[in-house]
Design a protein around this motif. Structure first.
Motif, mmCIF file in Angstrom:
data_model
loop_
_atom_site.group_PDB
_atom_site.id
_atom_site.type_symbol
_atom_site.label_atom_id
_atom_site.label_comp_id
_atom_site.label_asym_id
_atom_site.label_seq_id
_atom_site.Cartn_x
_atom_site.Cartn_y
_atom_site.Cartn_z
ATOM 1 N N MET A 9 0.841 -1.209 0.220
ATOM 2 C CA MET A 9 -0.029 0.037 -0.089
ATOM 3 C C MET A 9 0.745 1.318 0.054
ATOM 4 N N ALA A 10 1.878 1.191 0.777
ATOM 5 C CA ALA A 10 2.871 2.238 0.641
ATOM 6 C C ALA A 10 3.427 2.559 -0.786
ATOM 7 N N HIS A 11 3.162 1.818 -1.671
ATOM 8 C CA HIS A 11 3.742 1.980 -2.892
ATOM 9 C C HIS A 11 2.574 1.736 -4.115
ATOM 10 N N ALA A 12 1.244 1.875 -3.557
ATOM 11 C CA ALA A 12 0.217 2.009 -4.180
ATOM 12 C C ALA A 12 0.025 0.746 -5.246
ATOM 13 N N LEU A 13 0.558 -0.498 -4.584
ATOM 14 C CA LEU A 13 0.304 -1.619 -5.353
ATOM 15 C C LEU A 13 -0.834 -2.423 -4.724
ATOM 16 N N GLU A 14 -1.343 -3.300 -5.370
ATOM 17 C CA GLU A 14 -2.595 -4.430 -4.821
ATOM 18 C C GLU A 14 -1.790 -5.641 -4.779
ATOM 19 N N LEU A 15 -1.763 -6.247 -3.581
ATOM 20 C CA LEU A 15 -1.157 -7.512 -3.575
ATOM 21 C C LEU A 15 -2.081 -8.722 -3.282
ATOM 22 N N ARG A 16 -1.846 -9.672 -4.111
ATOM 23 C CA ARG A 16 -2.984 -10.676 -4.164
ATOM 24 C C ARG A 16 -2.075 -12.120 -3.908
ATOM 25 N N PRO A 17 -2.243 -12.553 -2.357
ATOM 26 C CA PRO A 17 -1.683 -13.754 -2.001
ATOM 27 C C PRO A 17 -2.637 -14.943 -2.430
ATOM 28 N N ILE A 18 -2.470 -15.317 -3.848
ATOM 29 C CA ILE A 18 -3.660 -16.197 -4.314
ATOM 30 C C ILE A 18 -3.651 -17.686 -3.535
ATOM 31 N N LEU A 19 -2.479 -18.163 -2.908
ATOM 32 C CA LEU A 19 -2.587 -19.301 -2.333
ATOM 33 C C LEU A 19 -3.340 -19.156 -1.048
ATOM 34 N N LEU A 20 -3.813 -18.220 -0.688
ATOM 35 C CA LEU A 20 -4.501 -18.047 0.543
ATOM 36 C C LEU A 20 -5.960 -18.033 0.229
ATOM 37 N N ASP A 21 -6.379 -18.321 -0.792
ATOM 38 C CA ASP A 21 -7.705 -18.462 -1.199
ATOM 39 C C ASP A 21 -8.435 -19.574 -0.048
ATOM 40 N N HIS A 22 -9.451 -19.369 0.599
ATOM 41 C CA HIS A 22 -9.961 -20.057 1.566
ATOM 42 C C HIS A 22 -10.108 -21.518 1.350
ATOM 43 N N GLU A 23 -10.598 -21.720 0.127
ATOM 44 C CA GLU A 23 -10.638 -22.976 -0.196
ATOM 45 C C GLU A 23 -9.363 -23.938 -0.479
ATOM 46 N N VAL A 24 -8.395 -23.273 -0.967
ATOM 47 C CA VAL A 24 -6.935 -23.807 -1.149
ATOM 48 C C VAL A 24 -6.388 -24.254 0.226
ATOM 49 N N VAL A 25 -6.602 -23.208 1.123
ATOM 50 C CA VAL A 25 -6.016 -23.324 2.685
ATOM 51 C C VAL A 25 -6.720 -24.741 3.386
ATOM 52 N N ALA A 26 -7.951 -24.481 3.054
ATOM 53 C CA ALA A 26 -8.883 -25.911 3.769
ATOM 54 C C ALA A 26 -8.349 -27.218 3.211
ATOM 55 N N PHE A 27 -8.240 -27.093 1.881
ATOM 56 C CA PHE A 27 -7.710 -28.331 1.339
ATOM 57 C C PHE A 27 -6.345 -28.910 1.770
ATOM 58 N N ALA A 28 -5.419 -27.664 1.702
ATOM 59 C CA ALA A 28 -4.134 -28.016 2.309
ATOM 60 C C ALA A 28 -4.133 -28.428 3.717
ATOM 61 N N LEU A 29 -4.418 -27.873 4.586
ATOM 62 C CA LEU A 29 -4.689 -28.108 5.965
ATOM 63 C C LEU A 29 -5.240 -29.477 6.199
ATOM 64 N N ALA A 30 -6.091 -30.049 5.293
ATOM 65 C CA ALA A 30 -6.780 -31.377 5.450
ATOM 66 C C ALA A 30 -6.048 -32.392 4.926
ATOM 67 N N LEU A 31 -4.869 -32.108 4.066
ATOM 68 C CA LEU A 31 -4.195 -33.260 3.425
ATOM 69 C C LEU A 31 -3.215 -33.815 4.623
ATOM 70 N N PRO A 32 -2.921 -35.349 4.522
ATOM 71 C CA PRO A 32 -1.965 -35.816 5.474
ATOM 72 C C PRO A 32 -0.606 -35.476 5.061
ATOM 73 N N SER A 33 0.390 -35.440 6.200
ATOM 74 C CA SER A 33 1.696 -34.954 5.977
ATOM 75 C C SER A 33 2.511 -35.745 4.857
ATOM 76 N N ALA A 34 1.982 -36.918 4.817
ATOM 77 C CA ALA A 34 2.854 -37.816 3.926
ATOM 78 C C ALA A 34 2.749 -37.171 2.513
ATOM 79 N N LEU A 35 1.832 -36.616 2.002
ATOM 80 C CA LEU A 35 1.549 -35.852 0.810
ATOM 81 C C LEU A 35 2.221 -34.412 0.950
ATOM 82 N N LYS A 36 2.696 -33.941 1.814
ATOM 83 C CA LYS A 36 3.319 -32.546 2.107
ATOM 84 C C LYS A 36 4.928 -32.748 2.157
#
Length: 250
Positions: free
Chosen positions: A125-152
């Protein structure tokens, strides 16, 4: 997706704790090691909540006791908890399937929200830029948290399922290269353009109230010997500057 190296350390610590008696003679012997070697080795001796409390911690309780003056320590009933309650609650959250997912939940509630997103928003915001952290889409986050650690975590490498999903889109050199974190050159700043200001902070009256003379003298010596991983001076410097700016005494 468990990309940080500490995910593997905590996963290994959890497995060792389940297999070795705690407390026991092994853990008593490890306590005799110098602190710089002992931290990772002692992780299995800690409960999961205690292990989460070591995350993003620049100074151990033992190091804090060496740095803080007797008068300040006597005024405290105890050293404050290293992390706030919501982060530690992740250790007991029944929604997450294993220790890696619970560690991810703790990082989301703590480091991600309080540091990465806050800093990213402020700087963009200090440089008038819009930041889009796309990997934090709520469906991606829920999917990632539910995966077993063996896949990560697979064969000692994190982000395994994420890398596999991109294998046909990215060249092998990109997929196999070591993790490169985004780190600020904090010590280079303190040892360079901010050194006079940092030394003034460590010699200030409020610093004398809070920090021992030996710790402050050592801090000033460290300012003259740049070391990229010497990061615990920065939060002390920021705290002292804040106390002076607010005209607070201890």
């Amino acid at each position: 997706f468990a990309g940080y190296p500490h995910f593997r350390r905590h996963q290994l610590a959890d497995r060792l704790r389940r297999r070795l008696p705690v407390p026991g003679p092994l853990w008593s012997a490890l306590r005799l090691l110098p602190e710089r070697f002992r931290h990772s080795l002692m992780l299995p001796a800690l409960s999961e909540a205690e292990r989460l409390a070591t995350l993003r911690c620049r100074m151990s309780d033992r190091a804090k006791r060496r740095a803080l003056t007797d008068a300040f320590l006597e005024a405290l009933p105890a050293l404050p908890a290293t992390l706030p309650g919501p982060v530690l609650q992740a250790a007991a959250d029944p929604r997450w399937p294993d220790v890696v997912a619970r560690l991810s939940a703790a990082e989301v509630r703590g480091y991600l929200v309080n540091t990465l997103l806050r800093d990213g928003d402020a700087m963009s915001m200090a440089h008038a830029l819009e930041l889009r952290p796309i990997l934090l889409d709520h469906e991606v986050v829920a999917f990632a948290l539910a995966l077993p650690s063996a896949l990560k975590i697979r064969r000692g490498r994190g982000k395994a399922v994420f890398s596999a999903a991109l294998a046909d889109l990215l060249p092998p050199a990109v997929l196999s290269r070591p993790k490169r974190g985004f780190e600020l050159p904090l010590h280079a700043w303190l040892a360079g353009p901010l050194r006079d200001r940092a030394e003034a902070a460590f010699h200030s009256p409020v610093a004398a109230q809070l920090l021992t003379a030996s710790w402050r003298a050592a801090a000033c010596r460290r300012l003259r010997r740049p070391a990229p991983r010497d990061l615990d001076l920065w939060p002390c410097f920021v705290l002292l500057e804040w106390l002076q700016r607010q005209r607070l005494t201890l």
